[in-house]
Design a protein around this motif. Structure first.
Motif, mmCIF file in Angstrom:
data_model
loop_
_atom_site.group_PDB
_atom_site.id
_atom_site.type_symbol
_atom_site.label_atom_id
_atom_site.label_comp_id
_atom_site.label_asym_id
_atom_site.label_seq_id
_atom_site.Cartn_x
_atom_site.Cartn_y
_atom_site.Cartn_z
ATOM 1 N N ILE A 182 0.844 -1.199 0.000
ATOM 2 C CA ILE A 182 0.000 0.000 0.000
ATOM 3 C C ILE A 182 0.883 1.253 0.000
ATOM 4 O O ILE A 182 0.830 2.059 -0.914
ATOM 5 C CB ILE A 182 -0.960 -0.005 1.210
ATOM 6 C CG1 ILE A 182 -1.888 -1.216 1.120
ATOM 7 C CG2 ILE A 182 -1.759 1.301 1.274
ATOM 8 C CD1 ILE A 182 -2.727 -1.451 2.360
ATOM 9 N N ASP A 183 1.699 1.383 1.058
ATOM 10 C CA ASP A 183 2.619 2.523 1.070
ATOM 11 C C ASP A 183 4.059 2.094 1.336
ATOM 12 O O ASP A 183 4.935 2.923 1.549
ATOM 13 C CB ASP A 183 2.164 3.611 2.060
ATOM 14 C CG ASP A 183 2.062 3.099 3.494
ATOM 15 O OD1 ASP A 183 2.458 1.947 3.766
ATOM 16 O OD2 ASP A 183 1.578 3.870 4.349
ATOM 17 N N ASP A 184 4.304 0.808 1.314
ATOM 18 C CA ASP A 184 5.653 0.241 1.464
ATOM 19 C C ASP A 184 5.798 -0.748 0.305
ATOM 20 O O ASP A 184 5.264 -1.858 0.350
ATOM 21 C CB ASP A 184 5.749 -0.457 2.829
ATOM 22 C CG ASP A 184 7.135 -1.019 3.111
ATOM 23 O OD1 ASP A 184 8.003 -0.979 2.228
ATOM 24 O OD2 ASP A 184 7.334 -1.521 4.247
ATOM 25 N N ILE A 185 6.488 -0.291 -0.731
ATOM 26 C CA ILE A 185 6.414 -0.977 -2.026
ATOM 27 C C ILE A 185 7.795 -1.446 -2.469
ATOM 28 O O ILE A 185 8.709 -0.637 -2.608
ATOM 29 C CB ILE A 185 5.876 0.010 -3.108
ATOM 30 C CG1 ILE A 185 4.548 0.627 -2.663
ATOM 31 C CG2 ILE A 185 5.726 -0.686 -4.447
ATOM 32 C CD1 ILE A 185 3.444 -0.380 -2.491
ATOM 33 N N PRO A 186 7.928 -2.738 -2.706
ATOM 34 C CA PRO A 186 9.194 -3.221 -3.259
ATOM 35 C C PRO A 186 9.241 -2.985 -4.766
ATOM 36 O O PRO A 186 8.249 -3.192 -5.464
ATOM 37 C CB PRO A 186 9.139 -4.724 -2.953
ATOM 38 C CG PRO A 186 7.688 -5.052 -2.975
ATOM 39 C CD PRO A 186 6.946 -3.818 -2.519
ATOM 40 N N LEU A 187 10.385 -2.552 -5.251
ATOM 41 C CA LEU A 187 10.579 -2.389 -6.697
ATOM 42 C C LEU A 187 11.845 -3.141 -7.104
ATOM 43 O O LEU A 187 12.954 -2.698 -6.800
ATOM 44 C CB LEU A 187 10.731 -0.916 -7.086
ATOM 45 C CG LEU A 187 9.606 0.062 -6.754
ATOM 46 C CD1 LEU A 187 9.967 1.465 -7.247
ATOM 47 C CD2 LEU A 187 8.274 -0.381 -7.355
ATOM 48 N N VAL A 188 11.677 -4.262 -7.757
ATOM 49 C CA VAL A 188 12.818 -5.002 -8.299
ATOM 50 C C VAL A 188 12.999 -4.529 -9.742
ATOM 51 O O VAL A 188 12.174 -4.817 -10.612
ATOM 52 C CB VAL A 188 12.585 -6.523 -8.243
ATOM 53 C CG1 VAL A 188 13.788 -7.271 -8.831
ATOM 54 C CG2 VAL A 188 12.322 -6.967 -6.810
ATOM 55 N N LEU A 189 14.062 -3.764 -9.959
ATOM 56 C CA LEU A 189 14.291 -3.169 -11.284
ATOM 57 C C LEU A 189 15.240 -4.067 -12.082
ATOM 58 O O LEU A 189 16.303 -4.456 -11.593
ATOM 59 C CB LEU A 189 14.914 -1.782 -11.140
ATOM 60 C CG LEU A 189 14.159 -0.781 -10.265
ATOM 61 C CD1 LEU A 189 14.849 0.581 -10.326
ATOM 62 C CD2 LEU A 189 12.706 -0.651 -10.703
#
Ligand code: C2O
Ligand code: CU
Ligand code: CU
Length: 465
Positions: A182-189
């Motif tokens: 929701i407001d803690d988002i993992p981003l694996v780029l």
């Protein structure tokens, strides 16, 4: 209209279903909502937090109507996010259902060498290997990925990687966004080459040397996805999960990022920035203040490769509030003046082999014996006409200087790191101490985290004695 304008136009016009062309193979895609890797909570058995994971061949939908063959953990691309609690005893059980051998390394994890999941802890097809240890480090964002000799790059490329989040009392006491998804988002780029919709891992020798940068950019396994954010602070836990791409991240609309954590711990205080440079394997947690941006969209862009990663659309009302603290933590610091020795590591290439100190990786050779408890300076020199970075297992380090200048260590690197960029022709020094887990027979590894470089010899082994 070029592709970039097309994407931007699409972003502004109608955000839900903007078809665009992936450059490779012109396979059509529909922009998806950002996939959030499922959060894996443990199964408690015998007082141990058990995480059961299955590594298998799968099919993933990157493009409309094309089933792309992948390697994945539990799902169809990448793996679940493991939530680990400091002080808990855990057993992460990896079952290998592939037709080939693999290993699974906890990158950034401070664990005994036998639990590190390096090339020595192989998982044969049809077997299970468990990393069993007590979580003994600060809150941070780590990750797991294969580390099999000569196979790491290809297996990661096919989709094997996932995040490990460590939480502790300190992290929970900070007024930070922590509602996962929701407001803690993992981003694996990541970036990938595709050929007719299939992942194409076929780097040429120049690509092995200079970087195998794909033409399709992915976030959590989706091509240029869209995330619908609440109009409040948003925390992004960003991993450069690419094989060999440096990313210089920023928002086209000029949104300030407040970096709160680097690889292995919170920074002492947030560092404000417009551009965030991450080399392969590095992590950064950043806070974006979207509180006054309701209705706006922000494009996360890589200024290094000139590619778009994703769009954040501020479309939801806040359902909680957080206020970024001015101070985050106090880090234990090592004093470089107390170092008992300096070890030198020269990154070099000869006759198409990559080496450290004139030697290519040999699993049968322990290159360095590092006495436990002693403060050391490690000096890493990149003699080559291309960028490298340097990663060590077992513990974090604290950067001292680049080319002799402390100011060349950027404010967001002045923390607990486990990967550091060593640009072409430069020398980086850091201070480090192995605090425990002696095992003279089982080495940890240090290497360039550009996976093509690692697989082609730019890696060595150290034992803590
Ligand atoms: Cu992320 Cu030796 O690895
Ligand atoms: Cu590692
Ligand atoms: Cu390298």
């Amino acid at each position: 209209m070029n592709r970039r304008d097309f994407i931007r136009y699409g972003t502004a016009a109608s955000l839900s279903l903007v078809a665009c062309q992936a450059q490779a193979g012109r396979t059509p895609i529909t922009r998806k909502a950002l996939p959030i890797p499922p959060l894996k909570k443990p199964d408690v058995r015998n007082g141990i937090d058990q995480y059961d994971l299955t590594i298998h061949e799968a099919k993933h939908l990157f493009f409309d109507g094309v089933a792309t063959r992948t390697y994945a953990i539990d799902g169809t691309y990448l793996g679940p996010t493991l939530l680990l609690e400091r002080g808990h005893k855990v057993s992460i059980n990896y079952t290998n259902r592939l037709k080939e051998v693999t290993t699974m390394h906890g990158h950034g994890m401070h664990v005994p060498a036998r639990m590190d999941g390096t090339a020595h802890q192989t998982i044969a097809p049809g077997t299970t290997w468990s990393a069993i240890y007590t979580v003994n480090q600060r809150a941070c964002t780590n990750w797991y990925h294969p580390h099999a000799m000569g196979k790491t790059a290809e297996q990661v490329y096919k989709g094997m990687a996932g995040l490990i989040l460590i939480e502790d009392d300190e992290s929970r006491a900070l007024d930070l966004p922590r509602r996962y998804g929701i407001d803690d988002i993992p981003l694996v780029l990541q970036d990938r080459h595709f050929d007719r919709g299939q992942i194409d891992y076929s780097p040429s020798m120049p690509e092995i040397m200079h970087g195998y940068v794909g033409d399709t950019f992915l976030v959590n396994g989706a091509i240029e996805p869209i995330f619908d954010a609440e109009a409040k602070e948003l925390r992004l836990r960003i991993l450069n999960g690419s094989n060999s791409s440096i990313y210089a991240l920023g928002f086209v609309e000029g949104l300030t990022m407040q970096q709160i954590a680097t690889d292995n711990a919170f920074l002492e205080a947030p560092v404000a920035m417009q551009k965030l440079v991450l080399s392969p394997g590095e992590r950064a947690e950043v806070i974006l203040d979207l509180g006054r941006h309701s209705g706006k969209t922000f494009e996360l862009y890589d200024y290094y490769n000139k590619k778009s990663f994703m769009t954040i659309r501020v479309s939801k009302k806040p359902t909680a509030t957080t206020t970024l603290p001015i101070r985050l933590t106090t880090l234990e610091r090592l004093d470089p003046a107390k170092a008992v020795r300096t070890r030198r590591f020269v990154l070099e290439g000869r006759m198409m082999r990559l080496m450290i100190n004139g030697k290519s990786m040999d699993m049968g050779r322990i290159d360095e014996k590092v006495p436990v408890g002693e403060t050391e300076i490690w000096e890493v020199e990149n003699t080559m006409p291309m960028h490298h970075n340097f990663h060590i297992h077992a513990t974090h380090f604290e950067p001292i200087d680049r080319d002799g200048k402390a100011e060349n260590i950027y404010p967001n690197e002045r923390g607990h790191k486990d990967v550091i960029l060593v640009p072409s022709g430069s020398t980086v020094r850091f201070v480090v101490r192995m605090s425990d887990y002696t095992d003279p027979a089982t080495p940890y590894m240090y290497h360039c985290h550009f996976l093509e470089h690692e697989d082609n010899g730019m890696m060595g082994q150290f034992a803590v004695v």
